[in-house]
Design an enzyme around this catalytic site. Sequence first.
Site, PDB file in Angstrom:
ATOM      1  N   GLY A 188      51.593  40.889  43.288  1.00  0.00           N
ATOM      2  CA  GLY A 188      50.650  40.757  42.259  1.00  0.00           C
ATOM      3  C   GLY A 188      49.593  39.858  42.710  1.00  0.00           C
ATOM      4  O   GLY A 188      49.601  39.258  43.413  1.00  0.00           O
ATOM      5  N   ASN A 189      48.797  39.751  41.320  1.00  0.00           N
ATOM      6  CA  ASN A 189      47.742  38.522  41.404  1.00  0.00           C
ATOM      7  C   ASN A 189      47.426  37.919  39.961  1.00  0.00           C
ATOM      8  O   ASN A 189      48.237  38.445  39.090  1.00  0.00           O
ATOM      9  CB  ASN A 189      46.454  39.004  41.905  1.00  0.00           C
TER      10      ASN A 189
END
Length: 435
Positions: free
Chosen positions: A231-232
Amino acid sequence: MRIVLGVGGGIAAYKVASLLRLFTEAGHDVTVIPTEAATRFVGVATWEALSGHPVSNSVFDAVHTVNHVRLGHEAELIVVAPATADLLARAATGQADDLLTNTLLMAGDCPVLMAPAMHTEMWQHPATEANVETLRSRGVTVLEPASGRLTGADSGPGRLPEPEAIFSAAMALAGASVATAGAPAAPSAAPAGAPAAPSAAPAAVRALTGLTVTISAGGTREPLDPVRFLGNRSSGKQGVALAAAALEAGARVRLLAAHMEVPAPAGVEVVQVETALELRKAALHAAADSDVVIMAAAVADFRPADVSGTKIKKRDDVADPVINLVRNPDILRELVEVRDAASRDQLIVGFAAETGDAGGDVLEYARDKLHRKACDLLVVNQVGQDLVFGEDTNSVVILSRDGSEPQEASGSKSDVAAAVIDRISAELSRAVPPA
Ligand code: C5P
């Protein structure tokens, strides 16, 4: 425009009297159909006085005009507010046990907008979620409820969106503005006790009235196995602020929500997505009828080449796993290509999070990106460990493909959103000179 305003049996029915005033003052002809339960909250006399039409919810009243057929056939827009859990369920299952549900079944191609209001538990109940899903899959626009204090001591998602937000969403859905709805009615003498007309600027003077704006927000998650993902750090705050600003400007707003840490604003249509591939599908679908597309989401450039169906285990007898990545499609670039191939009138805005390095500064990289992506505007911010992601403030430069001077905007994410939406409005009014 002929509008049928269905009113459900919830305490928020009182707010719908203000919504009715917004419709009538914009020159629309509104027939109100309250449910039996709604008349326990707001009486028939109020709806008749404010709409100027007789009001009933029985299929056995005015039988000679075949009301239950006529109203659905003649309506150019149907708005239901508050849409209670019960009303959503009856509409989703196609029941026809009162005049309102009959009218919904007779509506044909007429756009239908529902603004839910109920306690959080009811809104989040799988039965309600399934009903909303069913209605949306049939083309009904079901708005997100607002979050906040509910009728009792509880609070959470479930409040009716403000009348102005429902009004804007309804006008945008019908592709109408006050200007096309006929001359606004002269200020009428309100019956005693009638709610005052809201003081917000009428939709006609708002810059994005009648336009559909699609905004992606948050960060995609690319699964590795059933419990892990890549993810980020995107919180979705900037995308949500853009959605609120576009709504404020009068647009119908669709939010393509990847993982977000903040709730969607009330009054927008939310499409939940998880991965870049899901976002691509939702974005291409939504773009087909959007006037503006803003790609504010942080989209993973890569995804794991293989997704394990079971949890990847650490084992002493096998070497540690290596994650192979494959490239995700560039959605922004594809949106531009599809738009250009269809010669569609559409403004596409990208976002770029850049960190300068020895090879160039932030603006150099951003200009290069604008050239590659070929979108109309690129909103650039400088990111680092503590900059922008998850913060409440932002500082951006807006670059335009036409090469005009870069425009700076900074402040809260709402301030930045307002500046971006203003710039979009200015670009649109430049593209279509007033007649
Ligand atoms: O290439 P980069 O990720 O920096 O580009 C950022 C812009 O492109 C953002 O508007 C983002 O939403 C969009 N993007 C995309 N598809 C990708 C990666 C980014 O649409 N695969």
